[in-house]
Design an enzyme around this catalytic site. Structure first.
Site, short mmCIF file in Angstrom:
data_model
loop_
_atom_site.label_atom_id
_atom_site.label_comp_id
_atom_site.label_asym_id
_atom_site.label_seq_id
_atom_site.Cartn_x
_atom_site.Cartn_y
_atom_site.Cartn_z
N HIS A 41 0.84 -1.20 0.00
CA HIS A 41 0.00 0.00 0.00
C HIS A 41 0.87 1.24 0.00
O HIS A 41 2.08 1.18 0.15
CB HIS A 41 -0.97 0.01 1.19
CG HIS A 41 -0.36 0.33 2.52
ND1 HIS A 41 -1.10 0.76 3.60
CD2 HIS A 41 0.92 0.30 2.98
CE1 HIS A 41 -0.33 0.96 4.64
NE2 HIS A 41 0.90 0.69 4.30
N CYS A 72 5.95 6.62 4.32
CA CYS A 72 4.75 5.78 4.12
C CYS A 72 3.92 6.21 2.93
O CYS A 72 2.97 5.52 2.54
CB CYS A 72 3.90 5.75 5.38
SG CYS A 72 4.81 5.13 6.80
N HIS A 106 5.03 0.44 -0.36
CA HIS A 106 5.72 -0.50 0.53
C HIS A 106 4.72 -1.57 0.97
O HIS A 106 3.52 -1.44 0.71
CB HIS A 106 6.32 0.22 1.74
CG HIS A 106 5.29 0.84 2.63
ND1 HIS A 106 4.68 2.04 2.35
CD2 HIS A 106 4.75 0.41 3.79
CE1 HIS A 106 3.81 2.33 3.29
NE2 HIS A 106 3.82 1.35 4.18
N HIS A 111 3.41 -4.88 3.84
CA HIS A 111 3.39 -5.41 5.21
C HIS A 111 2.88 -6.85 5.18
O HIS A 111 2.12 -7.23 4.28
CB HIS A 111 2.42 -4.62 6.10
CG HIS A 111 2.77 -3.18 6.27
ND1 HIS A 111 3.78 -2.76 7.08
CD2 HIS A 111 2.24 -2.06 5.72
CE1 HIS A 111 3.86 -1.43 7.04
NE2 HIS A 111 2.93 -0.99 6.21
N HIS A 158 -1.92 -10.38 -1.36
CA HIS A 158 -1.08 -10.18 -2.55
C HIS A 158 -1.69 -9.16 -3.52
O HIS A 158 -1.67 -9.36 -4.74
CB HIS A 158 -0.79 -11.51 -3.25
CG HIS A 158 0.23 -12.32 -2.50
ND1 HIS A 158 -0.07 -12.99 -1.33
CD2 HIS A 158 1.54 -12.52 -2.72
CE1 HIS A 158 1.03 -13.59 -0.89
NE2 HIS A 158 2.02 -13.31 -1.70
N GLU A 162 -0.02 -3.83 11.33
CA GLU A 162 0.98 -3.74 10.26
C GLU A 162 2.26 -4.46 10.67
O GLU A 162 2.97 -5.00 9.84
CB GLU A 162 1.34 -2.28 10.00
CG GLU A 162 0.21 -1.45 9.45
CD GLU A 162 0.69 -0.09 8.98
OE1 GLU A 162 1.80 0.33 9.36
OE2 GLU A 162 -0.05 0.53 8.22
N1 LIG Z 1 -2.52 5.38 12.62
C1 LIG Z 1 -1.78 4.94 11.58
N2 LIG Z 1 -0.53 5.37 11.44
C2 LIG Z 1 0.21 4.90 10.43
C3 LIG Z 1 -0.31 3.98 9.54
C4 LIG Z 1 -1.64 3.54 9.70
O1 LIG Z 1 -2.17 2.73 8.93
N3 LIG Z 1 -2.34 4.04 10.73
N4 LIG Z 1 0.46 3.49 8.57
C5 LIG Z 1 1.72 3.85 8.40
C6 LIG Z 1 2.52 3.20 7.32
O2 LIG Z 1 1.80 2.15 6.74
C7 LIG Z 1 3.92 2.67 7.68
O3 LIG Z 1 4.23 1.56 6.86
C8 LIG Z 1 4.07 2.20 9.05
O4 LIG Z 1 4.89 3.07 9.65
P1 LIG Z 1 5.65 2.77 10.99
O5 LIG Z 1 4.78 2.07 11.99
O6 LIG Z 1 6.22 4.04 11.38
O7 LIG Z 1 6.72 1.70 10.51
P2 LIG Z 1 8.22 1.64 10.84
O8 LIG Z 1 8.64 0.24 10.54
O9 LIG Z 1 8.93 2.72 10.10
O10 LIG Z 1 8.20 1.87 12.40
P3 LIG Z 1 9.33 2.32 13.38
O11 LIG Z 1 8.92 1.67 14.66
O12 LIG Z 1 9.19 3.82 13.45
O13 LIG Z 1 10.61 1.86 12.84
C9 LIG Z 1 2.32 4.90 9.24
N5 LIG Z 1 1.47 5.34 10.29
ZN LIG Z 2 2.45 0.81 5.59
#
Ligand SMILES: Nc1nc2c(c(=O)[nH]1)N=C([C@H](O)[C@H](O)COP(=O)(O)OP(=O)(O)OP(=O)(O)O)CN2
Ligand SMILES: [Zn+2]
Length: 123
Positions: A14, A23, A27, A29, A67, A112
């Site tokens: 997504h 984000c 990318h 998950h 997928h 995620e």
């Molecule tokens: N409330 C939400 N916040 C975020 C969502 C979401 O769906 N709801 N999604 C994202 C992104 O999909 C992103 O892939 C996820 O970001 P994050 O959790 O920050 O992933 P990281 O692996 O980078 O996490 P770290 O723990 O900061 O390394 C973003 N936010």
């Molecule tokens: Zn994401």
């Protein structure tokens, strides 16, 4: 009141339109989904709803997402495929599939990662 919970997972890509940060880029998950249903009445053999049926319904919904590039899924043409919107979508699809059963979907959680989850709770 009884509550049953089942889990499934799927892999999908997504991007979050309008998100200021990485984000917004494409990318993926390995999403984890946890669903609970509630009901009061057990059948004659002490079952609220056969786990098999609940898992089948959840697998059918998840198969529509697995997928896929979620932004191209009809449900997410306008709304972002965030964890929150995915949880609500899965809730709505499960309600349709379980409409003939004596249970209500009480929560849907979409993760995620192991450390980041969103839950949809109906009003
Ligand atoms: N409330 C939400 N916040 C975020 C969502 C979401 O769906 N709801 N999604 C994202 C992104 O999909 C992103 O892939 C996820 O970001 P994050 O959790 O920050 O992933 P990281 O692996 O980078 O996490 P770290 O723990 O900061 O390394 C973003 N936010
Ligand atoms: Zn994401």
């Amino acid at each position: 009141m009884f509550e049953l919970t089942v889990r499934e997972e799927f892999a999908a890509a997504h991007q979050l339109r309008g998100y200021e940060g990485a984000c917004e880029n494409l990318h993926g998950h390995n999403w984890q989904v946890e669903v609970s249903v509630r009901g009061k009445e057990l059948n004659e053999i002490g079952i609220l709803l056969d786990f098999k049926e609940l898992k089948r319904a959840l697998r059918e919904v998840v198969a529509e997402l697995d997928h896929r590039f979620l932004n191209e899924h009809p449900a997410f043409g306008k709304e972002n495929p965030s964890s929150e919107n995915l949880a609500r979508y899965i809730y709505q699809r499960l309600c349709e599939k379980l409409s003939g059963h004596p249970v209500k979907v009480s929560r849907v959680t979409v993760c995620e990662t192991e450390r980041a989850c969103a839950t949809y709770l109906p009003d």
